[in-house]
Design a protein around this motif. Sequence first.
Motif, PDB file in Angstrom:
ATOM      1  N   ASP A 108      -0.285  -3.739  -0.672  1.00  0.00           N
ATOM      2  CA  ASP A 108       0.189  -2.550   0.056  1.00  0.00           C
ATOM      3  C   ASP A 108       1.281  -1.802  -0.779  1.00  0.00           C
ATOM      4  O   ASP A 108       1.275  -0.723  -1.090  1.00  0.00           O
ATOM      5  CB  ASP A 108       0.830  -3.080   1.368  1.00  0.00           C
ATOM      6  CG  ASP A 108       0.533  -2.005   2.109  1.00  0.00           C
ATOM      7  OD1 ASP A 108      -0.433  -1.283   2.369  1.00  0.00           O
ATOM      8  OD2 ASP A 108       1.364  -1.843   3.401  1.00  0.00           O
ATOM      9  N   ARG A 109       2.149  -2.655  -1.369  1.00  0.00           N
ATOM     10  CA  ARG A 109       3.268  -2.453  -2.195  1.00  0.00           C
ATOM     11  C   ARG A 109       2.908  -1.661  -3.480  1.00  0.00           C
ATOM     12  O   ARG A 109       3.148  -0.693  -3.781  1.00  0.00           O
ATOM     13  CB  ARG A 109       4.061  -3.657  -2.510  1.00  0.00           C
ATOM     14  CG  ARG A 109       5.457  -3.518  -3.131  1.00  0.00           C
ATOM     15  CD  ARG A 109       6.533  -4.555  -2.813  1.00  0.00           C
ATOM     16  NE  ARG A 109       5.952  -5.807  -3.404  1.00  0.00           N
ATOM     17  CZ  ARG A 109       6.203  -6.314  -4.687  1.00  0.00           C
ATOM     18  NH1 ARG A 109       6.738  -5.239  -5.377  1.00  0.00           N
ATOM     19  NH2 ARG A 109       5.772  -7.448  -5.066  1.00  0.00           N
ATOM     20  N   TYR A 110       1.691  -2.417  -3.889  1.00  0.00           N
ATOM     21  CA  TYR A 110       1.189  -1.574  -5.362  1.00  0.00           C
ATOM     22  C   TYR A 110       0.581  -0.494  -4.952  1.00  0.00           C
ATOM     23  O   TYR A 110       0.103   0.388  -5.905  1.00  0.00           O
ATOM     24  CB  TYR A 110       0.482  -2.864  -6.305  1.00  0.00           C
ATOM     25  CG  TYR A 110       1.447  -3.237  -7.136  1.00  0.00           C
ATOM     26  CD1 TYR A 110       1.580  -3.153  -8.250  1.00  0.00           C
ATOM     27  CD2 TYR A 110       1.868  -4.501  -6.577  1.00  0.00           C
ATOM     28  CE1 TYR A 110       2.285  -3.577  -9.147  1.00  0.00           C
ATOM     29  CE2 TYR A 110       3.055  -5.148  -7.382  1.00  0.00           C
ATOM     30  CZ  TYR A 110       3.184  -4.875  -8.658  1.00  0.00           C
ATOM     31  OH  TYR A 110       4.238  -5.126  -9.563  1.00  0.00           O
ATOM     32  N   LEU A 111      -0.327  -0.417  -3.972  1.00  0.00           N
ATOM     33  CA  LEU A 111      -1.068   0.863  -3.543  1.00  0.00           C
ATOM     34  C   LEU A 111      -0.100   2.129  -3.557  1.00  0.00           C
ATOM     35  O   LEU A 111      -0.605   3.055  -3.744  1.00  0.00           O
ATOM     36  CB  LEU A 111      -1.873   0.636  -2.196  1.00  0.00           C
ATOM     37  CG  LEU A 111      -3.043  -0.146  -2.179  1.00  0.00           C
ATOM     38  CD1 LEU A 111      -3.551  -0.137  -1.045  1.00  0.00           C
ATOM     39  CD2 LEU A 111      -4.055   0.660  -3.203  1.00  0.00           C
ATOM     40  N   ALA A 112       1.363   2.026  -3.126  1.00  0.00           N
ATOM     41  CA  ALA A 112       2.154   2.818  -3.113  1.00  0.00           C
ATOM     42  C   ALA A 112       2.265   3.590  -4.561  1.00  0.00           C
ATOM     43  O   ALA A 112       2.831   4.579  -4.927  1.00  0.00           O
ATOM     44  CB  ALA A 112       3.428   2.437  -2.505  1.00  0.00           C
ATOM     45  N   ARG A 113       2.408   2.510  -5.368  1.00  0.00           N
ATOM     46  CA  ARG A 113       2.707   2.677  -6.814  1.00  0.00           C
ATOM     47  C   ARG A 113       1.555   3.134  -7.671  1.00  0.00           C
ATOM     48  O   ARG A 113       1.676   3.963  -8.517  1.00  0.00           O
ATOM     49  CB  ARG A 113       3.443   1.425  -7.559  1.00  0.00           C
ATOM     50  CG  ARG A 113       4.948   1.263  -7.007  1.00  0.00           C
ATOM     51  CD  ARG A 113       5.589   0.037  -7.382  1.00  0.00           C
ATOM     52  NE  ARG A 113       5.308  -0.508  -8.642  1.00  0.00           N
ATOM     53  CZ  ARG A 113       5.890  -1.710  -9.048  1.00  0.00           C
ATOM     54  NH1 ARG A 113       6.592  -2.459  -8.161  1.00  0.00           N
ATOM     55  NH2 ARG A 113       5.675  -1.988 -10.182  1.00  0.00           N
ATOM     56  N   GLU A 114       0.516   2.333  -7.614  1.00  0.00           N
ATOM     57  CA  GLU A 114      -0.632   2.542  -8.374  1.00  0.00           C
ATOM     58  C   GLU A 114      -2.013   2.722  -7.507  1.00  0.00           C
ATOM     59  O   GLU A 114      -2.749   1.795  -7.398  1.00  0.00           O
ATOM     60  CB  GLU A 114      -0.724   1.487  -9.307  1.00  0.00           C
ATOM     61  CG  GLU A 114       0.248   0.974 -10.063  1.00  0.00           C
ATOM     62  CD  GLU A 114       0.197  -0.355 -10.716  1.00  0.00           C
ATOM     63  OE1 GLU A 114      -0.855  -0.883 -10.602  1.00  0.00           O
ATOM     64  OE2 GLU A 114       1.146  -0.722 -11.482  1.00  0.00           O
ATOM     65  N   PRO A 115      -1.836   3.845  -6.694  1.00  0.00           N
ATOM     66  CA  PRO A 115      -3.029   3.983  -5.830  1.00  0.00           C
ATOM     67  C   PRO A 115      -4.499   3.848  -6.452  1.00  0.00           C
ATOM     68  O   PRO A 115      -4.831   4.544  -7.359  1.00  0.00           O
ATOM     69  CB  PRO A 115      -2.805   5.595  -5.078  1.00  0.00           C
ATOM     70  CG  PRO A 115      -2.030   6.235  -5.935  1.00  0.00           C
ATOM     71  CD  PRO A 115      -1.055   5.220  -6.849  1.00  0.00           C
ATOM     72  N   ILE A 116      -5.327   3.138  -5.588  1.00  0.00           N
ATOM     73  CA  ILE A 116      -6.833   3.147  -6.076  1.00  0.00           C
ATOM     74  C   ILE A 116      -7.557   3.350  -4.579  1.00  0.00           C
ATOM     75  O   ILE A 116      -7.115   2.894  -3.395  1.00  0.00           O
ATOM     76  CB  ILE A 116      -7.280   1.789  -6.687  1.00  0.00           C
ATOM     77  CG1 ILE A 116      -6.810   0.546  -5.853  1.00  0.00           C
ATOM     78  CG2 ILE A 116      -6.750   1.651  -8.107  1.00  0.00           C
ATOM     79  CD1 ILE A 116      -7.723  -0.622  -6.067  1.00  0.00           C
ATOM     80  N   GLY A 117      -8.571   4.147  -4.697  1.00  0.00           N
ATOM     81  CA  GLY A 117      -9.181   4.435  -3.545  1.00  0.00           C
ATOM     82  C   GLY A 117      -9.903   3.279  -2.717  1.00  0.00           C
ATOM     83  O   GLY A 117     -10.332   2.302  -3.166  1.00  0.00           O
TER      84      GLY A 117
END
Length: 276
Positions: A163-172
């Motif tokens: 969740d934390r990384y999706l905010a920084r490096e989003p992948i679909g």
Amino acid sequence: MGSWTLDDIPWQRFAPDRLDPELVRIVKAASLVEHNGAAYAHHLCRVFADDREFQETARAWGAEEVQHGVALARWAALADPAFDFAAAFVRFQAGYHVDFDSERSRRGSRAGEMVARCVVEIGTSSYYTALREAAREPVLQEICRHIAADELRHYRLFYKTLDRYLAREPIGRLARLRVALGRVAESEDDELAYAYYAANEAERPYDRRHCSRAYARQAFALYRPHHVERGVAMLLKAVGLTPNGRLARLVSRLAWQAMRYRAARLARLARVARVA
Ligand SMILES: [Fe+2]
Ligand SMILES: [Fe+2]
């Protein structure tokens, strides 16, 4: 982290008359894979080189996985005093190679790496839950209860990091789904098959197909629909889909049927091999 130690296991309650030889074989294999956790923690620290907080988490996680290996190995040695864990682990490490020094995740991104870690923890938390429910030996039940609780906590931990990384490096969602399905498919790769070989069949040459089937046959037989339903819900959540709607029910049904088909086929093949 580290909510239990080997001293919490009631070793004195070990009941040799309640052993199932097939479970002993898969527990030996699992002890080797779990004990390799420190190597994977090292890889995570390389991939997350600039994230001190996660590195600490990954090291603590790796230590817990190693403890799972130690507990399972100790139980396996009670169940089969001829089991030499140290020698089996040397064999496993010599024959099963992954580039743990790589700084790049095989999943293409750090969020992808976390999706793959979630999938592994879904697999292990369902596996030890199913093993605990199938086992009749009380010490193994207790070990599996502790391990399954850890694996569920590991899933939550990697999900939080995802969740934390999706905010920084989003992948679909599609990319996440691809990683998740790819990791599920890898459960058929060499790791478990080779661990099964190193733990149980080292006196003969490695036959990947035979070991992969032998492991899968014994492991698949443990699962029941509720394990699959829970695993599917956790997987859908990790890829960003609704974990408890119609899709979840459909996927659970299909996954359970596929698993039953596979388990029946493997059992049939084993019967044919015994007769031949
Ligand atoms: Fe584990
Ligand atoms: Fe775990």
